[in-house]
Design an enzyme around this catalytic site. Structure first.
Site, PDB file in Angstrom:
ATOM      1  CB  SER A   1     -10.762  -0.969  -4.203  1.00  8.25           C
ATOM      2  OG  SER A   1     -11.226  -2.121  -3.999  1.00  8.25           O
TER       3      SER A   1
ATOM      4  CB  SER B   1      -8.964 -12.083 -10.887  1.00  8.78           C
ATOM      5  OG  SER B   1      -8.777 -10.535 -11.180  1.00  8.78           O
TER       6      SER B   1
ATOM      7  CG  LEU C   1      -4.300  -8.033   1.396  1.00  6.77           C
ATOM      8  CD1 LEU C   1      -3.586  -8.905   2.552  1.00  6.77           C
ATOM      9  CD2 LEU C   1      -3.632  -6.451   1.263  1.00  6.77           C
ATOM     10  CB  SER C   2      -1.972  -8.255  -4.430  1.00  9.46           C
ATOM     11  OG  SER C   2      -1.519  -8.973  -5.767  1.00  9.46           O
ATOM     12  N   GLY C   3      -3.383 -11.074  -4.360  1.00  2.24           N
ATOM     13  CA  GLY C   3      -3.542 -12.472  -4.206  1.00  2.24           C
ATOM     14  C   GLY C   3      -4.533 -13.298  -3.258  1.00  2.24           C
ATOM     15  CB  ALA C   4      -7.302 -11.627  -1.417  1.00  2.90           C
ATOM     16  N   GLY C   5      -7.600 -13.418  -4.377  1.00  2.00           N
ATOM     17  CA  GLY C   5      -8.178 -14.337  -5.121  1.00  2.00           C
ATOM     18  C   GLY C   5      -9.589 -13.575  -5.591  1.00  2.00           C
TER      19      GLY C   5
END
Lengths: 209, 209
Positions: free
Chosen positions: B113, B46, B40-44
Protein backbone atom coordinates in the site's frame (compact mmCIF):
# COMPACT_ATOMS: atom_id res chain seq x y z
CA UNK A 1 24.79 -3.01 2.90
CA UNK A 2 23.27 -6.34 2.08
CA UNK A 3 25.33 -8.34 4.51
CA UNK A 4 25.01 -5.72 7.22
CA UNK A 5 21.26 -5.79 6.89
CA UNK A 6 21.18 -9.53 7.21
CA UNK A 7 23.26 -9.38 10.33
CA UNK A 8 21.19 -6.64 11.90
CA UNK A 9 17.90 -8.51 11.67
CA UNK A 10 18.73 -12.17 11.38
CA UNK A 11 15.36 -13.20 12.79
CA UNK A 12 13.19 -11.36 10.34
CA UNK A 13 12.49 -14.00 7.78
CA UNK A 14 9.32 -14.72 5.91
CA UNK A 15 7.16 -17.17 7.79
CA UNK A 16 3.72 -18.65 7.55
CA UNK A 17 0.75 -17.95 9.75
CA UNK A 18 0.81 -19.89 12.99
CA UNK A 19 -2.75 -19.04 14.01
CA UNK A 20 -4.83 -21.57 12.12
CA UNK A 21 -8.56 -21.98 11.68
CA UNK A 22 -8.85 -24.80 14.25
CA UNK A 23 -7.09 -22.64 16.82
CA UNK A 24 -9.51 -19.78 16.16
CA UNK A 25 -12.49 -22.15 16.37
CA UNK A 26 -11.18 -23.46 19.68
CA UNK A 27 -11.29 -19.95 21.10
CA UNK A 28 -14.80 -19.40 19.80
CA UNK A 29 -16.19 -22.78 20.80
CA UNK A 30 -17.81 -23.37 17.44
CA UNK A 31 -16.89 -23.95 13.83
CA UNK A 32 -16.93 -21.34 11.14
CA UNK A 33 -19.80 -21.75 8.69
CA UNK A 34 -21.84 -19.97 6.06
CA UNK A 35 -25.60 -20.09 6.35
CA UNK A 36 -26.78 -19.14 2.90
CA UNK A 37 -30.44 -18.11 3.04
CA UNK A 38 -32.23 -18.02 -0.28
CA UNK A 39 -35.82 -17.25 -1.20
CA UNK A 40 -38.16 -14.67 -2.63
CA UNK A 41 -38.24 -11.09 -1.43
CA UNK A 42 -40.50 -11.11 1.59
CA UNK A 43 -39.97 -14.80 2.31
CA UNK A 44 -38.37 -13.84 5.60
CA UNK A 45 -34.69 -14.49 4.95
CA UNK A 46 -33.40 -11.52 6.94
CA UNK A 47 -35.95 -11.97 9.68
CA UNK A 48 -35.07 -15.63 10.12
CA UNK A 49 -31.33 -14.97 9.84
CA UNK A 50 -31.47 -12.34 12.57
CA UNK A 51 -33.63 -14.54 14.78
CA UNK A 52 -31.20 -17.45 14.46
CA UNK A 53 -28.30 -15.06 15.00
CA UNK A 54 -29.84 -13.82 18.25
CA UNK A 55 -30.16 -17.39 19.55
CA UNK A 56 -26.61 -18.30 18.55
CA UNK A 57 -25.21 -15.12 20.06
CA UNK A 58 -26.95 -15.93 23.34
CA UNK A 59 -24.95 -19.16 23.27
CA UNK A 60 -21.73 -17.14 22.85
CA UNK A 61 -21.32 -17.76 19.14
CA UNK A 62 -19.71 -15.13 16.95
CA UNK A 63 -22.09 -14.36 14.13
CA UNK A 64 -22.42 -11.88 11.29
CA UNK A 65 -25.19 -11.24 8.79
CA UNK A 66 -24.30 -10.06 5.31
CA UNK A 67 -27.21 -8.41 3.58
CA UNK A 68 -27.93 -5.71 1.06
CA UNK A 69 -27.51 -2.98 3.64
CA UNK A 70 -23.90 -3.70 4.51
CA UNK A 71 -22.69 -5.18 1.23
CA UNK A 72 -24.46 -3.38 -1.58
CA UNK A 73 -23.36 0.03 -0.34
CA UNK A 74 -19.84 -1.06 0.43
CA UNK A 75 -17.87 -3.95 -1.01
CA UNK A 76 -20.21 -4.19 -4.01
CA UNK A 77 -21.07 -0.53 -4.23
CA UNK A 78 -19.62 -0.36 -7.73
CA UNK A 79 -22.00 -3.03 -9.04
CA UNK A 80 -25.42 -2.59 -10.60
CA UNK A 81 -28.17 -5.11 -11.16
CA UNK A 82 -27.34 -6.51 -14.58
CA UNK A 83 -27.05 -10.28 -14.80
CA UNK A 84 -23.27 -9.96 -14.90
CA UNK A 85 -23.12 -7.59 -11.92
CA UNK A 86 -25.41 -9.83 -9.89
CA UNK A 87 -23.08 -12.75 -10.55
CA UNK A 88 -20.08 -10.67 -9.51
CA UNK A 89 -21.98 -9.49 -6.43
CA UNK A 90 -22.56 -13.08 -5.30
CA UNK A 91 -19.01 -14.06 -6.17
CA UNK A 92 -17.55 -11.36 -3.92
CA UNK A 93 -19.98 -12.24 -1.16
CA UNK A 94 -18.93 -15.88 -1.49
CA UNK A 95 -15.24 -14.97 -1.32
CA UNK A 96 -15.85 -12.83 1.74
CA UNK A 97 -17.86 -15.59 3.40
CA UNK A 98 -15.06 -18.02 2.69
CA UNK A 99 -12.66 -15.76 4.56
CA UNK A 100 -15.03 -15.15 7.49
CA UNK A 101 -15.69 -18.89 7.83
CA UNK A 102 -11.93 -19.35 7.88
CA UNK A 103 -11.83 -16.71 10.60
CA UNK A 104 -14.24 -18.88 12.60
CA UNK A 105 -17.36 -16.77 12.21
CA UNK A 106 -20.82 -18.19 11.61
CA UNK A 107 -21.78 -15.99 8.68
CA UNK A 108 -25.27 -15.52 7.31
CA UNK A 109 -26.19 -14.28 3.88
CA UNK A 110 -29.68 -13.02 3.22
CA UNK A 111 -29.88 -12.43 -0.51
CA UNK A 112 -32.56 -13.64 -2.90
CA UNK A 113 -29.86 -15.42 -4.93
CA UNK A 114 -32.46 -16.74 -7.40
CA UNK A 115 -30.14 -18.61 -9.77
CA UNK A 116 -29.27 -22.24 -9.03
CA UNK A 117 -25.94 -21.95 -10.82
CA UNK A 118 -24.91 -18.96 -8.68
CA UNK A 119 -25.70 -20.86 -5.50
CA UNK A 120 -23.78 -23.87 -6.79
CA UNK A 121 -20.83 -21.59 -7.53
CA UNK A 122 -21.04 -20.21 -4.01
CA UNK A 123 -21.05 -23.72 -2.60
CA UNK A 124 -18.09 -24.78 -4.73
CA UNK A 125 -16.14 -21.68 -3.78
CA UNK A 126 -16.89 -21.75 -0.05
CA UNK A 127 -16.63 -25.53 0.16
CA UNK A 128 -19.45 -27.93 0.95
CA UNK A 129 -18.30 -28.53 4.52
CA UNK A 130 -18.91 -24.90 5.39
CA UNK A 131 -21.79 -24.07 3.08
CA UNK A 132 -25.29 -24.54 4.42
CA UNK A 133 -28.03 -23.68 1.95
CA UNK A 134 -31.29 -22.78 3.64
CA UNK A 135 -34.29 -22.32 1.42
CA UNK A 136 -36.86 -19.97 2.92
CA UNK A 137 -39.88 -21.33 1.13
CA UNK A 138 -42.92 -19.11 0.84
CA UNK A 139 -45.30 -18.80 -2.07
CA UNK A 140 -45.27 -15.72 -4.25
CA UNK A 141 -48.79 -14.97 -3.03
CA UNK A 142 -47.67 -14.95 0.58
CA UNK A 143 -44.59 -12.86 -0.15
CA UNK A 144 -46.50 -10.39 -2.29
CA UNK A 145 -49.20 -10.23 0.34
CA UNK A 146 -46.65 -9.17 2.93
CA UNK A 147 -44.82 -6.72 0.64
CA UNK A 148 -43.21 -5.13 3.67
CA UNK A 149 -40.95 -2.93 1.58
CA UNK A 150 -43.57 -2.14 -1.08
CA UNK A 151 -41.33 -3.64 -3.74
CA UNK A 152 -43.90 -6.00 -5.25
CA UNK A 153 -46.25 -3.10 -5.81
CA UNK A 154 -43.51 -1.21 -7.62
CA UNK A 155 -42.62 -4.31 -9.62
CA UNK A 156 -46.27 -4.80 -10.66
CA UNK A 157 -46.41 -1.15 -11.68
CA UNK A 158 -43.27 -1.59 -13.73
CA UNK A 159 -41.29 0.87 -11.63
CA UNK A 160 -38.85 -1.90 -10.73
CA UNK A 161 -37.83 -4.18 -13.59
CA UNK A 162 -36.41 -7.71 -13.41
CA UNK A 163 -38.00 -8.29 -10.03
CA UNK A 164 -37.68 -11.88 -8.88
CA UNK A 165 -40.99 -13.70 -8.94
CA UNK A 166 -42.71 -11.03 -11.02
CA UNK A 167 -40.56 -10.24 -14.01
CA UNK A 168 -37.56 -12.47 -13.35
CA UNK A 169 -37.52 -16.17 -12.40
CA UNK A 170 -36.70 -17.70 -9.02
CA UNK A 171 -35.10 -21.10 -9.43
CA UNK A 172 -36.00 -23.26 -6.45
CA UNK A 173 -32.98 -24.89 -4.81
CA UNK A 174 -32.39 -28.42 -6.00
CA UNK A 175 -30.18 -29.51 -3.13
CA UNK A 176 -30.92 -27.23 -0.21
CA UNK A 177 -29.50 -28.50 3.07
CA UNK A 178 -32.63 -27.29 4.76
CA UNK A 179 -36.05 -26.17 3.58
CA UNK A 180 -37.84 -23.91 6.00
CA UNK A 181 -41.50 -23.17 5.43
CA UNK A 182 -41.43 -19.47 6.16
CA UNK A 183 -44.73 -19.04 4.40
CA UNK A 184 -46.86 -20.79 6.99
CA UNK A 185 -44.74 -21.64 10.03
CA UNK A 186 -44.08 -19.20 12.83
CA UNK A 187 -40.74 -17.50 13.23
CA UNK A 188 -40.10 -19.51 16.38
CA UNK A 189 -40.77 -22.78 14.57
CA UNK A 190 -38.48 -21.78 11.71
CA UNK A 191 -35.75 -20.65 14.09
CA UNK A 192 -35.88 -23.91 16.00
CA UNK A 193 -35.66 -25.87 12.78
CA UNK A 194 -32.45 -24.07 11.78
CA UNK A 195 -30.93 -24.38 15.25
CA UNK A 196 -31.73 -28.08 15.35
CA UNK A 197 -30.08 -28.57 12.01
CA UNK A 198 -26.94 -26.69 13.06
CA UNK A 199 -26.74 -28.74 16.23
CA UNK A 200 -27.03 -32.02 14.33
CA UNK A 201 -24.50 -30.85 11.77
CA UNK A 202 -22.01 -30.48 14.59
CA UNK A 203 -21.30 -26.78 14.41
CA UNK A 204 -20.76 -26.47 18.15
CA UNK A 205 -17.40 -27.64 19.48
CA UNK A 206 -18.33 -27.21 23.08
CA UNK A 207 -20.46 -25.05 25.33
CA UNK A 208 -18.44 -22.13 26.59
CA UNK A 209 -20.88 -21.18 29.31
CA UNK B 1 -54.61 -14.53 -0.58
CA UNK B 2 -53.03 -11.39 0.78
CA UNK B 3 -55.04 -11.28 3.96
CA UNK B 4 -54.76 -15.03 4.48
CA UNK B 5 -51.01 -14.81 4.19
CA UNK B 6 -50.85 -12.03 6.71
CA UNK B 7 -52.93 -14.02 9.14
CA UNK B 8 -50.92 -17.20 8.74
CA UNK B 9 -47.62 -15.60 9.68
CA UNK B 10 -48.42 -12.57 11.75
CA UNK B 11 -45.04 -12.60 13.43
CA UNK B 12 -42.89 -12.60 10.33
CA UNK B 13 -42.21 -8.94 9.86
CA UNK B 14 -39.03 -7.25 8.77
CA UNK B 15 -36.85 -6.42 11.71
CA UNK B 16 -33.41 -5.07 12.34
CA UNK B 17 -30.42 -6.93 13.63
CA UNK B 18 -30.43 -7.32 17.39
CA UNK B 19 -26.86 -8.59 17.64
CA UNK B 20 -24.80 -5.45 17.62
CA UNK B 21 -21.08 -4.83 17.47
CA UNK B 22 -20.75 -4.12 21.23
CA UNK B 23 -22.49 -7.41 22.00
CA UNK B 24 -20.09 -9.27 19.74
CA UNK B 25 -17.11 -7.51 21.29
CA UNK B 26 -18.36 -8.44 24.73
CA UNK B 27 -18.26 -12.11 23.75
CA UNK B 28 -14.76 -11.75 22.35
CA UNK B 29 -13.36 -9.65 25.15
CA UNK B 30 -11.76 -7.14 22.81
CA UNK B 31 -12.72 -4.52 20.29
CA UNK B 32 -12.71 -4.99 16.56
CA UNK B 33 -9.89 -3.18 14.81
CA UNK B 34 -7.89 -3.01 11.62
CA UNK B 35 -4.12 -3.07 11.89
CA UNK B 36 -2.98 -1.73 8.55
CA UNK B 37 0.67 -2.63 8.01
CA UNK B 38 2.44 -0.70 5.27
CA UNK B 39 5.99 -0.76 4.05
CA UNK B 40 8.32 -1.95 1.31
CA UNK B 41 8.41 -5.51 0.12
CA UNK B 42 10.71 -7.31 2.54
CA UNK B 43 10.18 -4.79 5.33
CA UNK B 44 8.61 -7.54 7.41
CA UNK B 45 4.91 -6.65 7.31
CA UNK B 46 3.66 -10.23 7.13
CA UNK B 47 6.24 -11.49 9.56
CA UNK B 48 5.37 -8.84 12.12
CA UNK B 49 1.63 -9.21 11.54
CA UNK B 50 1.79 -12.96 12.15
CA UNK B 51 4.00 -12.53 15.21
CA UNK B 52 1.56 -10.02 16.73
CA UNK B 53 -1.32 -12.27 15.76
CA UNK B 54 0.24 -15.20 17.60
CA UNK B 55 0.59 -13.14 20.77
CA UNK B 56 -2.97 -11.83 20.56
CA UNK B 57 -4.37 -15.29 19.87
CA UNK B 58 -2.59 -16.60 22.95
CA UNK B 59 -4.58 -13.99 24.86
CA UNK B 60 -7.81 -15.37 23.34
CA UNK B 61 -8.25 -12.64 20.76
CA UNK B 62 -9.89 -13.44 17.45
CA UNK B 63 -7.54 -12.34 14.69
CA UNK B 64 -7.26 -12.62 10.94
CA UNK B 65 -4.53 -11.62 8.54
CA UNK B 66 -5.45 -10.48 5.06
CA UNK B 67 -2.58 -10.74 2.64
CA UNK B 68 -1.89 -11.39 -0.99
CA UNK B 69 -2.29 -15.12 -0.56
CA UNK B 70 -5.89 -15.08 0.60
CA UNK B 71 -7.13 -11.94 -1.12
CA UNK B 72 -5.39 -11.68 -4.47
CA UNK B 73 -6.48 -15.17 -5.51
CA UNK B 74 -10.00 -14.76 -4.20
CA UNK B 75 -11.98 -11.59 -3.60
CA UNK B 76 -9.67 -9.60 -5.87
CA UNK B 77 -8.84 -12.41 -8.27
CA UNK B 78 -10.32 -10.43 -11.14
CA UNK B 79 -7.95 -7.51 -10.63
CA UNK B 80 -4.57 -6.90 -12.17
CA UNK B 81 -1.79 -4.53 -11.15
CA UNK B 82 -2.66 -1.37 -13.03
CA UNK B 83 -2.95 1.78 -10.95
CA UNK B 84 -6.73 1.56 -11.18
CA UNK B 85 -6.84 -2.10 -10.21
CA UNK B 86 -4.52 -1.54 -7.27
CA UNK B 87 -6.84 1.19 -6.03
CA UNK B 88 -9.84 -1.11 -6.38
CA UNK B 89 -7.91 -3.88 -4.66
CA UNK B 90 -7.30 -1.69 -1.61
CA UNK B 91 -10.87 -0.39 -1.68
CA UNK B 92 -12.29 -3.91 -1.47
CA UNK B 93 -9.83 -4.86 1.24
CA UNK B 94 -10.89 -1.75 3.16
CA UNK B 95 -14.57 -2.59 2.80
CA UNK B 96 -13.93 -6.14 3.96
CA UNK B 97 -11.88 -4.93 6.92
CA UNK B 98 -14.70 -2.57 7.84
CA UNK B 99 -17.07 -5.53 8.01
CA UNK B 100 -14.68 -7.76 9.95
CA UNK B 101 -14.00 -4.98 12.47
CA UNK B 102 -17.77 -4.63 12.83
CA UNK B 103 -17.84 -8.40 13.40
CA UNK B 104 -15.40 -7.85 16.29
CA UNK B 105 -12.30 -9.29 14.67
CA UNK B 106 -8.84 -7.79 14.99
CA UNK B 107 -7.92 -7.76 11.32
CA UNK B 108 -4.45 -7.30 9.93
CA UNK B 109 -3.57 -6.23 6.42
CA UNK B 110 -0.10 -6.82 5.10
CA UNK B 111 0.06 -5.05 1.76
CA UNK B 112 2.72 -2.64 0.54
CA UNK B 113 0.00 0.00 0.00
CA UNK B 114 2.58 2.55 -1.20
CA UNK B 115 0.24 5.45 -1.95
CA UNK B 116 -0.63 7.91 0.83
CA UNK B 117 -3.98 8.73 -0.74
CA UNK B 118 -4.99 5.07 -0.82
CA UNK B 119 -4.17 4.67 2.85
CA UNK B 120 -6.10 7.84 3.66
CA UNK B 121 -9.05 6.46 1.74
CA UNK B 122 -8.82 3.24 3.71
CA UNK B 123 -8.77 5.19 6.95
CA UNK B 124 -11.76 7.30 5.92
CA UNK B 125 -13.70 4.24 4.85
CA UNK B 126 -12.89 2.08 7.86
CA UNK B 127 -13.16 4.95 10.30
CA UNK B 128 -10.32 6.42 12.33
CA UNK B 129 -11.43 4.75 15.57
CA UNK B 130 -10.81 1.32 14.07
CA UNK B 131 -7.96 2.08 11.70
CA UNK B 132 -4.44 1.66 13.01
CA UNK B 133 -1.73 2.47 10.50
CA UNK B 134 1.53 0.76 11.27
CA UNK B 135 4.52 1.73 9.19
CA UNK B 136 7.09 -1.04 8.95
CA UNK B 137 10.09 1.14 8.31
CA UNK B 138 13.13 -0.44 6.71
CA UNK B 139 15.45 1.07 4.17
CA UNK B 140 15.42 -0.07 0.59
CA UNK B 141 18.95 -1.39 1.08
CA UNK B 142 17.87 -3.58 3.97
CA UNK B 143 14.78 -4.85 2.14
CA UNK B 144 16.67 -5.52 -1.06
CA UNK B 145 19.40 -7.20 0.94
CA UNK B 146 16.87 -9.62 2.38
CA UNK B 147 15.02 -10.24 -0.90
CA UNK B 148 13.42 -13.36 0.57
CA UNK B 149 11.16 -13.87 -2.40
CA UNK B 150 13.74 -12.87 -5.01
CA UNK B 151 11.47 -10.07 -6.21
CA UNK B 152 14.02 -7.26 -6.04
CA UNK B 153 16.36 -9.23 -8.25
CA UNK B 154 13.61 -9.66 -10.82
CA UNK B 155 12.70 -5.99 -10.53
CA UNK B 156 16.31 -4.95 -11.11
CA UNK B 157 16.46 -7.25 -14.11
CA UNK B 158 13.28 -5.69 -15.45
CA UNK B 159 11.35 -8.94 -15.24
CA UNK B 160 8.91 -7.28 -12.83
CA UNK B 161 7.85 -3.75 -13.73
CA UNK B 162 6.44 -1.04 -11.46
CA UNK B 163 8.05 -2.60 -8.43
CA UNK B 164 7.76 -0.43 -5.34
CA UNK B 165 11.09 1.09 -4.33
CA UNK B 166 12.77 0.22 -7.62
CA UNK B 167 10.58 1.38 -10.47
CA UNK B 168 7.60 2.73 -8.57
CA UNK B 169 7.56 5.11 -5.57
CA UNK B 170 6.79 4.31 -1.96
CA UNK B 171 5.19 7.28 -0.24
CA UNK B 172 6.13 7.23 3.43
CA UNK B 173 3.13 7.52 5.77
CA UNK B 174 2.54 11.07 6.93
CA UNK B 175 0.36 10.21 9.91
CA UNK B 176 1.13 6.63 10.87
CA UNK B 177 -0.24 5.66 14.27
CA UNK B 178 2.90 3.69 14.85
CA UNK B 179 6.31 3.53 13.21
CA UNK B 180 8.13 0.27 13.77
CA UNK B 181 11.76 0.05 12.84
CA UNK B 182 11.69 -3.36 11.20
CA UNK B 183 14.98 -2.63 9.50
CA UNK B 184 17.14 -2.74 12.60
CA UNK B 185 15.08 -3.90 15.56
CA UNK B 186 14.44 -7.55 16.34
CA UNK B 187 11.09 -9.19 15.68
CA UNK B 188 10.49 -9.46 19.41
CA UNK B 189 11.13 -5.76 19.91
CA UNK B 190 8.83 -4.85 17.04
CA UNK B 191 6.11 -7.19 18.31
CA UNK B 192 6.28 -5.74 21.79
CA UNK B 193 6.02 -2.25 20.39
CA UNK B 194 2.80 -3.10 18.55
CA UNK B 195 1.31 -4.94 21.53
CA UNK B 196 2.11 -2.04 23.82
CA UNK B 197 0.44 0.35 21.45
CA UNK B 198 -2.69 -1.81 21.21
CA UNK B 199 -2.85 -2.06 24.97
CA UNK B 200 -2.58 1.70 25.41
CA UNK B 201 -5.13 2.29 22.68
CA UNK B 202 -7.61 0.28 24.75
CA UNK B 203 -8.32 -2.59 22.40
CA UNK B 204 -8.82 -5.06 25.22
CA UNK B 205 -12.15 -4.96 27.01
CA UNK B 206 -11.17 -7.47 29.63
CA UNK B 207 -9.04 -10.53 30.08
CA UNK B 208 -11.05 -13.62 29.34
CA UNK B 209 -8.64 -16.04 30.96
Amino acid sequence: MTNTAKKISPDVVYHQATVTRPRREQILGHNGAVLWFTGLSGAGKSTLAHAVEEELHNRNCLTYVFDGDNVRHGLCGDLGFSLEDRKENLRRISEMCKLTADAGIIAFTAFISPVQEDRQNAKALIGEDDFIEIYCKASLEVCEGRDVKGLYKKAREGIISDFTGISSPYEEPENADLIVDTGTNTLEECTNQVLGYLFRRGIFISARK
